[in-house]
Design a protein around this motif. Sequence first.
Motif, PDB file in Angstrom:
ATOM      1  N   GLY A 111      29.218  -7.396 -19.122  1.00 24.51           N
ATOM      2  CA  GLY A 111      28.050  -6.836 -18.469  1.00 24.51           C
ATOM      3  C   GLY A 111      27.507  -5.657 -19.260  1.00 24.51           C
ATOM      4  N   PRO A 112      26.480  -4.982 -18.747  1.00 25.41           N
ATOM      5  CA  PRO A 112      25.842  -3.894 -19.488  1.00 25.41           C
ATOM      6  C   PRO A 112      26.678  -2.632 -19.579  1.00 25.41           C
ATOM      7  CG  PRO A 112      24.882  -4.064 -17.303  1.00 25.41           C
ATOM      8  CD  PRO A 112      25.797  -5.253 -17.460  1.00 25.41           C
ATOM      9  N   ASP A 113      27.701  -2.498 -18.739  1.00 29.34           N
ATOM     10  CA  ASP A 113      28.439  -1.235 -18.682  1.00 29.34           C
ATOM     11  C   ASP A 113      29.894  -1.349 -19.092  1.00 29.34           C
ATOM     12  OD1 ASP A 113      26.228   0.297 -17.715  1.00 29.34           O
ATOM     13  OD2 ASP A 113      26.525  -0.621 -15.750  1.00 29.34           O
ATOM     14  N   ALA A 114      30.294  -2.475 -19.663  1.00 33.81           N
ATOM     15  CA  ALA A 114      31.687  -2.627 -20.086  1.00 33.81           C
ATOM     16  C   ALA A 114      31.778  -3.722 -21.143  1.00 33.81           C
ATOM     17  CB  ALA A 114      32.590  -2.968 -18.898  1.00 33.81           C
ATOM     18  N   LEU A 251      55.166 -12.851  -9.628  1.00 29.70           N
ATOM     19  CA  LEU A 251      54.368 -11.687  -9.993  1.00 29.70           C
ATOM     20  C   LEU A 251      54.623 -10.577  -8.983  1.00 29.70           C
ATOM     21  CD1 LEU A 251      50.915 -13.346 -10.832  1.00 29.70           C
ATOM     22  CD2 LEU A 251      52.906 -13.044 -12.313  1.00 29.70           C
ATOM     23  N   THR A 252      54.928  -9.376  -9.478  1.00 26.94           N
ATOM     24  CA  THR A 252      55.201  -8.239  -8.611  1.00 26.94           C
ATOM     25  C   THR A 252      54.494  -6.996  -9.143  1.00 26.94           C
ATOM     26  OG1 THR A 252      57.216  -7.672  -9.846  1.00 26.94           O
ATOM     27  CG2 THR A 252      57.461  -9.130  -7.934  1.00 26.94           C
ATOM     28  N   ASP A 253      54.479  -5.944  -8.320  1.00 26.93           N
ATOM     29  CA  ASP A 253      53.941  -4.631  -8.708  1.00 26.93           C
ATOM     30  C   ASP A 253      52.530  -4.743  -9.283  1.00 26.93           C
ATOM     31  OD1 ASP A 253      54.088  -1.859  -8.901  1.00 26.93           O
ATOM     32  OD2 ASP A 253      54.780  -1.919 -10.972  1.00 26.93           O
ATOM     33  N   ALA A 254      51.700  -5.577  -8.665  1.00 24.92           N
ATOM     34  CA  ALA A 254      50.336  -5.769  -9.159  1.00 24.92           C
ATOM     35  C   ALA A 254      49.418  -4.653  -8.670  1.00 24.92           C
ATOM     36  CB  ALA A 254      49.791  -7.118  -8.695  1.00 24.92           C
ATOM     37  N   ALA A 255      48.481  -4.260  -9.517  1.00 24.99           N
ATOM     38  CA  ALA A 255      47.490  -3.249  -9.143  1.00 24.99           C
ATOM     39  C   ALA A 255      46.185  -3.543  -9.871  1.00 24.99           C
ATOM     40  CB  ALA A 255      47.980  -1.847  -9.492  1.00 24.99           C
ATOM     41  N   ALA A 256      45.076  -3.527  -9.153  1.00 21.50           N
ATOM     42  CA  ALA A 256      43.764  -3.777  -9.742  1.00 21.50           C
ATOM     43  C   ALA A 256      43.051  -2.456  -9.998  1.00 21.50           C
ATOM     44  CB  ALA A 256      42.917  -4.655  -8.827  1.00 21.50           C
ATOM     45  N   THR A 257      42.363  -2.382 -11.121  1.00 22.79           N
ATOM     46  CA  THR A 257      41.501  -1.260 -11.464  1.00 22.79           C
ATOM     47  C   THR A 257      40.097  -1.819 -11.636  1.00 22.79           C
ATOM     48  OG1 THR A 257      43.314  -0.152 -12.626  1.00 22.79           O
ATOM     49  CG2 THR A 257      41.076   0.615 -13.093  1.00 22.79           C
ATOM     50  N   MET A 258      39.185  -1.454 -10.744  1.00 24.97           N
ATOM     51  CA  MET A 258      37.838  -2.012 -10.780  1.00 24.97           C
ATOM     52  C   MET A 258      36.955  -1.136 -11.670  1.00 24.97           C
ATOM     53  SD  MET A 258      38.773  -4.458  -8.960  1.00 24.97           S
ATOM     54  CE  MET A 258      37.235  -5.397  -8.926  1.00 24.97           C
ATOM     55  N   LEU A 259      36.485  -1.703 -12.768  1.00 25.64           N
ATOM     56  CA  LEU A 259      35.632  -0.963 -13.693  1.00 25.64           C
ATOM     57  C   LEU A 259      34.183  -0.934 -13.217  1.00 25.64           C
ATOM     58  CD1 LEU A 259      36.992  -2.249 -17.125  1.00 25.64           C
ATOM     59  CD2 LEU A 259      37.849  -0.407 -15.661  1.00 25.64           C
ATOM     60  N   SER A 260      33.797  -1.915 -12.430  1.00 21.14           N
ATOM     61  CA  SER A 260      32.454  -2.007 -11.859  1.00 21.14           C
ATOM     62  C   SER A 260      32.531  -3.024 -10.730  1.00 21.14           C
ATOM     63  CB  SER A 260      31.444  -2.451 -12.925  1.00 21.14           C
ATOM     64  OG  SER A 260      31.628  -3.820 -13.240  1.00 21.14           O
ATOM     65  N   PRO A 261      31.446  -3.207  -9.961  1.00 27.96           N
ATOM     66  CA  PRO A 261      31.496  -4.224  -8.903  1.00 27.96           C
ATOM     67  C   PRO A 261      31.769  -5.627  -9.415  1.00 27.96           C
ATOM     68  CG  PRO A 261      29.677  -2.712  -8.519  1.00 27.96           C
ATOM     69  CD  PRO A 261      30.214  -2.385  -9.884  1.00 27.96           C
ATOM     70  N   GLY A 262      31.539  -5.854 -10.703  1.00 23.28           N
ATOM     71  CA  GLY A 262      31.725  -7.197 -11.234  1.00 23.28           C
ATOM     72  C   GLY A 262      32.789  -7.339 -12.297  1.00 23.28           C
ATOM     73  N   VAL A 263      33.594  -6.280 -12.522  1.00 16.62           N
ATOM     74  CA  VAL A 263      34.635  -6.327 -13.554  1.00 16.62           C
ATOM     75  C   VAL A 263      35.889  -5.656 -13.022  1.00 16.62           C
ATOM     76  CG1 VAL A 263      35.316  -5.725 -15.911  1.00 16.62           C
ATOM     77  CG2 VAL A 263      32.921  -6.239 -15.406  1.00 16.62           C
TER      78      VAL A 263
END
Length: 312
Positions: A111-114, A251-263
């Motif tokens: 996208g335009p920001d990542a 799969l364990t210890d999962a964590a999401a980091t959202m860079l934008s609404p679409g990434v």
Amino acid sequence: MVKRSRIEVTLAAAIMFAAVTSNVMANATEPVEPAAPTGPSEAVLLSRETSAYEAWKSRDAKFWESFLSDSFVGWGSSGRLDKASAAREYTGADCDIASFAISDLQMTPLGPDAALITHKTSVDGTCNGQKKPRGSWAATAYVRDGNQWKAAFHAEAAIVDPAAPMKPAARKAGGERNQTGAADRDAGTDVLLPLEKALWDDWKDHDARKIDGLTATNVQFINIFGIHLATKAEALKNWSEKGCDVKTVSLTDAAATMLSPGVGILTFHASADGTCFGQKVGPIWGSSVYVKDGDTWRWTFGINLPARLEGG
């Protein structure tokens, strides 16, 4: 021919000037829509990446404060990193680096920001008295922060021979340190983790058709042997072959980091009951990048690392 008086000519010119001025002023007051932002070029990101390696080589501790995004996540020598722990590790205080070289750069726009870049890295040097791997494949995700592009993710996989026995990592008391802490779980984890589990199950079953439906058009992957798969076709072929014989995955210890609404970036621990190229699959530190396609999230990049237990 009709002659016009000087007064008539002057009056006509004044009227024309007033009309032109009025149009210019009217156009000047109309709001101008700003141009839509565009993503970075490969040259810009290569420059940023080179600066980071230079800072690591020269042990520039101040560089990382402005280079790393506040939402940074990655993998280091003993676990998952956030901005603070990454800045400490990347300072290179225990490293003596003579030289490095970056090659084979490939960029995936997000996208335009990542954007995400992968590249091969050759290093001549040591860290903690241990010789650095001569070659590795690295991945860095960059996000727009004002007028700057900052690193939001980084990981590297050493290039090794899949047929060579892998040295087991030793464990000291206390085991692996998760340097971000359990509280860093993002709400996006509940969305991305089921997709990740489905992909691992489909990989286990060598089901290229199902994997194809869960992934984006542009795909890159770096596996635990430092093998870089540059296209979706390469990845699907590799995952559907019989190099790995796996019965179950976890799969364990999962964590999401959202860079934008679409990434979003999902980091996690993985384990598998089985073998790859005749070797037992050990614990893995995994990272996957997802992009939103309409209402559907799709996997576009992943890098898996052999988990280096503390002291290993």
